[in-house]
Design a protein around this motif. Structure first.
Motif, PDB file in Angstrom:
ATOM      1  N   LEU A 178       0.818  -1.216   0.000  1.00  0.00           N
ATOM      2  CA  LEU A 178       0.000   0.000   0.000  1.00  0.00           C
ATOM      3  C   LEU A 178       0.854   1.268   0.000  1.00  0.00           C
ATOM      4  CD1 LEU A 178      -2.686  -1.040   2.641  1.00  0.00           C
ATOM      5  CD2 LEU A 178      -2.997  -0.919   0.173  1.00  0.00           C
ATOM      6  N   GLN A 179       2.177   1.076   0.161  1.00  0.00           N
ATOM      7  CA  GLN A 179       3.094   2.231   0.180  1.00  0.00           C
ATOM      8  C   GLN A 179       2.945   3.052  -1.099  1.00  0.00           C
ATOM      9  OE1 GLN A 179       4.498   3.566   3.123  1.00  0.00           O
ATOM     10  NE2 GLN A 179       5.022   1.410   3.384  1.00  0.00           N
ATOM     11  N   ASN A 180       2.884   4.360  -0.948  1.00  0.00           N
ATOM     12  CA  ASN A 180       2.816   5.292  -2.091  1.00  0.00           C
ATOM     13  C   ASN A 180       1.563   5.153  -2.954  1.00  0.00           C
ATOM     14  OD1 ASN A 180       5.409   6.251  -1.395  1.00  0.00           O
ATOM     15  ND2 ASN A 180       6.323   4.527  -2.486  1.00  0.00           N
ATOM     16  N   LYS A 181       0.604   4.350  -2.523  1.00  0.00           N
ATOM     17  CA  LYS A 181      -0.636   4.230  -3.287  1.00  0.00           C
ATOM     18  C   LYS A 181      -1.724   5.061  -2.602  1.00  0.00           C
ATOM     19  CE  LYS A 181      -0.206   0.011  -5.810  1.00  0.00           C
ATOM     20  NZ  LYS A 181       0.005  -1.349  -5.332  1.00  0.00           N
ATOM     21  N   PRO A 182      -2.672   5.564  -3.395  1.00  0.00           N
ATOM     22  CA  PRO A 182      -3.794   6.257  -2.753  1.00  0.00           C
ATOM     23  C   PRO A 182      -4.658   5.263  -1.969  1.00  0.00           C
ATOM     24  CG  PRO A 182      -4.108   6.149  -5.139  1.00  0.00           C
ATOM     25  CD  PRO A 182      -2.749   5.581  -4.860  1.00  0.00           C
ATOM     26  N   ILE A 183      -4.964   5.586  -0.714  1.00  0.00           N
ATOM     27  CA  ILE A 183      -5.790   4.712   0.126  1.00  0.00           C
ATOM     28  C   ILE A 183      -6.951   5.526   0.682  1.00  0.00           C
ATOM     29  CG2 ILE A 183      -5.836   3.210   2.174  1.00  0.00           C
ATOM     30  CD1 ILE A 183      -2.823   3.204   2.154  1.00  0.00           C
ATOM     31  N   VAL A 184      -8.147   4.946   0.680  1.00  0.00           N
ATOM     32  CA  VAL A 184      -9.233   5.539   1.461  1.00  0.00           C
ATOM     33  C   VAL A 184      -9.733   4.504   2.451  1.00  0.00           C
ATOM     34  CG1 VAL A 184     -10.007   7.122  -0.343  1.00  0.00           C
ATOM     35  CG2 VAL A 184     -11.084   4.876  -0.134  1.00  0.00           C
ATOM     36  N   ILE A 185     -10.159   5.001   3.629  1.00  0.00           N
ATOM     37  CA  ILE A 185     -10.711   4.121   4.645  1.00  0.00           C
ATOM     38  C   ILE A 185     -12.147   4.550   4.912  1.00  0.00           C
ATOM     39  CG2 ILE A 185     -10.510   3.453   7.066  1.00  0.00           C
ATOM     40  CD1 ILE A 185      -7.340   3.856   6.290  1.00  0.00           C
ATOM     41  N   PHE A 212     -20.189   5.558  -2.477  1.00  0.00           N
ATOM     42  CA  PHE A 212     -20.719   5.300  -3.828  1.00  0.00           C
ATOM     43  C   PHE A 212     -20.437   6.450  -4.799  1.00  0.00           C
ATOM     44  CE2 PHE A 212     -24.246   7.538  -1.826  1.00  0.00           C
ATOM     45  CZ  PHE A 212     -24.695   8.372  -2.846  1.00  0.00           C
ATOM     46  N   LYS A 213     -20.168   7.624  -4.250  1.00  0.00           N
ATOM     47  CA  LYS A 213     -19.943   8.785  -5.119  1.00  0.00           C
ATOM     48  C   LYS A 213     -18.541   8.833  -5.723  1.00  0.00           C
ATOM     49  CE  LYS A 213     -23.269  12.218  -3.639  1.00  0.00           C
ATOM     50  NZ  LYS A 213     -23.459  13.490  -2.918  1.00  0.00           N
ATOM     51  N   ILE A 214     -17.630   7.995  -5.231  1.00  0.00           N
ATOM     52  CA  ILE A 214     -16.262   8.101  -5.742  1.00  0.00           C
ATOM     53  C   ILE A 214     -15.843   6.886  -6.568  1.00  0.00           C
ATOM     54  CG2 ILE A 214     -15.405   9.705  -3.977  1.00  0.00           C
ATOM     55  CD1 ILE A 214     -14.204   7.247  -2.538  1.00  0.00           C
ATOM     56  N   SER A 215     -16.823   6.108  -7.031  1.00  0.00           N
ATOM     57  CA  SER A 215     -16.452   4.871  -7.740  1.00  0.00           C
ATOM     58  C   SER A 215     -15.639   5.165  -9.006  1.00  0.00           C
ATOM     59  CB  SER A 215     -17.693   4.031  -8.050  1.00  0.00           C
ATOM     60  OG  SER A 215     -18.713   4.853  -8.532  1.00  0.00           O
ATOM     61  N   ALA A 216     -15.942   6.261  -9.687  1.00  0.00           N
ATOM     62  CA  ALA A 216     -15.178   6.599 -10.900  1.00  0.00           C
ATOM     63  C   ALA A 216     -13.734   6.947 -10.545  1.00  0.00           C
ATOM     64  CB  ALA A 216     -15.842   7.769 -11.622  1.00  0.00           C
ATOM     65  N   LEU A 217     -13.582   7.770  -9.518  1.00  0.00           N
ATOM     66  CA  LEU A 217     -12.242   8.148  -9.059  1.00  0.00           C
ATOM     67  C   LEU A 217     -11.422   6.925  -8.669  1.00  0.00           C
ATOM     68  CD1 LEU A 217     -12.405  11.259  -6.643  1.00  0.00           C
ATOM     69  CD2 LEU A 217     -11.094  11.025  -8.756  1.00  0.00           C
ATOM     70  N   ILE A 218     -12.084   5.976  -8.000  1.00  0.00           N
ATOM     71  CA  ILE A 218     -11.403   4.768  -7.519  1.00  0.00           C
ATOM     72  C   ILE A 218     -10.820   3.975  -8.688  1.00  0.00           C
ATOM     73  CG2 ILE A 218     -11.834   2.502  -6.466  1.00  0.00           C
ATOM     74  CD1 ILE A 218     -13.749   3.979  -4.532  1.00  0.00           C
ATOM     75  N   LYS A 219     -11.642   3.832  -9.733  1.00  0.00           N
ATOM     76  CA  LYS A 219     -11.172   3.122 -10.923  1.00  0.00           C
ATOM     77  C   LYS A 219     -10.026   3.860 -11.596  1.00  0.00           C
ATOM     78  CE  LYS A 219     -14.530   0.098 -12.966  1.00  0.00           C
ATOM     79  NZ  LYS A 219     -15.894   0.369 -13.412  1.00  0.00           N
ATOM     80  N   GLN A 220     -10.263   5.128 -11.790  1.00  0.00           N
ATOM     81  CA  GLN A 220      -9.323   5.961 -12.538  1.00  0.00           C
ATOM     82  C   GLN A 220      -7.931   5.964 -11.898  1.00  0.00           C
ATOM     83  OE1 GLN A 220     -10.776   9.958 -12.867  1.00  0.00           O
ATOM     84  NE2 GLN A 220      -8.904  10.681 -13.873  1.00  0.00           N
ATOM     85  N   HIS A 221      -7.880   6.023 -10.565  1.00  0.00           N
ATOM     86  CA  HIS A 221      -6.586   6.171  -9.892  1.00  0.00           C
ATOM     87  C   HIS A 221      -6.149   4.928  -9.130  1.00  0.00           C
ATOM     88  CE1 HIS A 221      -6.504  10.437 -10.840  1.00  0.00           C
ATOM     89  NE2 HIS A 221      -7.773  10.496 -10.462  1.00  0.00           N
ATOM     90  N   ASP A 222      -6.869   3.812  -9.351  1.00  0.00           N
ATOM     91  CA  ASP A 222      -6.551   2.573  -8.659  1.00  0.00           C
ATOM     92  C   ASP A 222      -6.436   2.800  -7.142  1.00  0.00           C
ATOM     93  OD1 ASP A 222      -5.970  -0.093  -8.315  1.00  0.00           O
ATOM     94  OD2 ASP A 222      -3.814   0.187  -8.605  1.00  0.00           O
ATOM     95  N   ILE A 223      -7.444   3.460  -6.582  1.00  0.00           N
ATOM     96  CA  ILE A 223      -7.441   3.762  -5.151  1.00  0.00           C
ATOM     97  C   ILE A 223      -7.744   2.487  -4.352  1.00  0.00           C
ATOM     98  CG2 ILE A 223      -8.580   5.074  -3.311  1.00  0.00           C
ATOM     99  CD1 ILE A 223      -9.157   7.253  -5.382  1.00  0.00           C
TER     100      ILE A 223
END
Ligand code: MG
Length: 423
Positions: A25-32, A59-70
């Motif tokens: 998970l180092q240097n990767k975008p993470i959301v909790i 549910f509102k950030i599903s596009a962002l999650i895909k786009q940036h591999d969060i």
């Protein structure tokens, strides 16, 4: 001699805890995500950088999650709580007095110590070495300034995570205060910020330069205290840590709507058991318990009710507390409603040493209950929360919250210990 305080704060605490046990998970975008995977409660710097807001619904950030591999994770409070206790213990060794301010922040009283920047660097290095967690340290003659220095240390990588206000020239001090919005100052909430804005006070610097006496009349002595602190004169002391919590609260929203009394009883039993565990950890006993239930508050016919039971004598016995909690719950439960949340508060706490045995409670009963509770707590500490529980909690707990993306409880559960393969 001026007072000196350090504020030690972990960087992106939840995300950093997850990284300790999963270096990928180092240097990767993470959301909790919050309880029940509802919305974002913590973000790594990388997730902040790609525009994930605090508190936004998942549910509102599903596009962002895909786009940036969060990387998406459910909150793992057993892990964060345990890591927090470890960090606090390590940090606490650097000063005679420590105030744990939140799960990832603590103040240290450094008055009389030399080479404060050096101390800050040592704290940072040791926490990183021993626990793998990054922290920043702000040092100043007041707690209010230490907070601002900490924030500055976080945002300027050149500072290597430590900023000592004492080391700055007057000009740099002024610049630092100018860089903060008045709303960033400790103790200035959103409402005060708006009122200050109307007076043309928009930065921490402007607040420091304002007329303290006049501000005291206009607002309160608390405002004057904040201004004095910004001027480098300490008026907010370390909170006395020996003063135990005055009340213990345990509440949760349910993972799905709950209608049946037996399910509410299970939930309330579990929350009471958790609260009782904290009570025994603090060495205190409760005089009363309040149970609270509610439906969706946005409905026209919303229902929210609480009931309080006062005990004949203060207790820390889970079974006794649960008995009273269930009794309180039954007095407020209404059939046919859809419940969303329940909570339990233990209050009117007294410390164990000051407690008097009631006339009707024998020493023998007391000793027996103490041994049983000790067995309960030590088993749960050893084998993970919930290894041993009261039957009233139920075994299915279908009402429990959703946590689809939760990582293992690496440090508090034997079942979740990392496995090393050596073949
Ligand atoms: Mg933090």
């Amino acid at each position: 001699m001026p007072e000196q305080f350090a504020l030690v704060d972990c960087n992106n605490f939840y995300a950093s805890c997850e990284r300790v046990f999963n270096p990928k998970l180092q240097n990767k975008p993470i959301v909790i995500l919050s309880n029940n995977d509802g919305c974002v409660v913590a973000r790594s710097n990388e997730a902040k950088a790609v525009g994930v807001g605090m508190g936004v619904p998942f549910f509102k950030i599903s596009a962002l999650i895909k786009q940036h591999d969060i990387q998406v994770l459910s909150s793992n409070y057993a892990l964060y709580g345990d890591m927090s206790a470890r960090v606090m213990r390590v940090i606490g060794e650097f000063a005679p007095e420590q105030e744990v301010y939140s799960i990832d922040e603590s103040f240290l009283h450094l008055t009389g110590m030399r080479d404060l920047t050096g101390v800050g660097t040592q704290i940072r290095t040791r926490v990183k070495q021993w626990l793998g967690l990054p922290v920043c340290v702000g040092i100043a003659p007041t707690k209010t300034l230490a907070k601002l220095c900490n924030a500055t240390a976080k945002s300027y990588s050149k500072l290597d995570g430590v900023l000592d206000y004492n080391s700055l020239s007057d000009e740099r001090k002024a610049k630092l205060l100018q860089s903060f919005d008045v709303g960033d100052v400790w103790g200035v909430g959103r409402k005060l910020k708006e009122r200050l804005r109307l007076l043309g006070i928009t930065s921490a610097y402007a607040l420091r330069e304002s007329d303290a006496e006049e501000m005291s009349r206009r607002f309160s002595v608390v405002m004057k205290r904040t201004i004095t602190e910004l001027r480098g004169i300490s008026c907010i002391d370390m909170e006395n840590m020996s003063e135990a919590r005055k009340q213990i609260l345990s509440s949760r929203s349910f993972g799905r709507p709950v209608t049946e009394l037996f399910e509410l009883e299970e939930a309330v039993t579990m929350y009471t058991s958790r609260a009782a565990e904290k009570l025994r950890g603090d060495g205190t006993r409760a005089n009363e318990i309040t149970v609270y239930i509610r439906t969706n508050p946005y409905l026209d016919d919303a229902y929210a009710e609480s009931a309080t039971v006062r005990f004949p004598h203060p207790t820390d016995d889970s079974m006794m507390l649960v008995k009273h909690a269930v009794e309180a719950l039954r007095s407020i439960y209404k059939e046919g409603l859809i419940y969303q949340k329940a909570g339990v508060t233990l209050s009117n706490l007294v410390s164990n040493d000051g407690q008097q045995l009631s006339l009707f409670q024998s020493q023998v009963d007391n000793a027996k209950s103490k041994r049983m509770m000790q067995a309960l707590d030590s088993t749960n500490q050893k084998y993970g929360r919930g290894a041993l529980f009261l039957a009233g909690e139920g075994t299915k707990k279908a009402w429990q919250i959703k946590a689809e993306y939760k990582t293992p409880e690496y440090t508090t559960s034997w079942d979740d210990l990392a496995v090393v393969n050596a073949r």
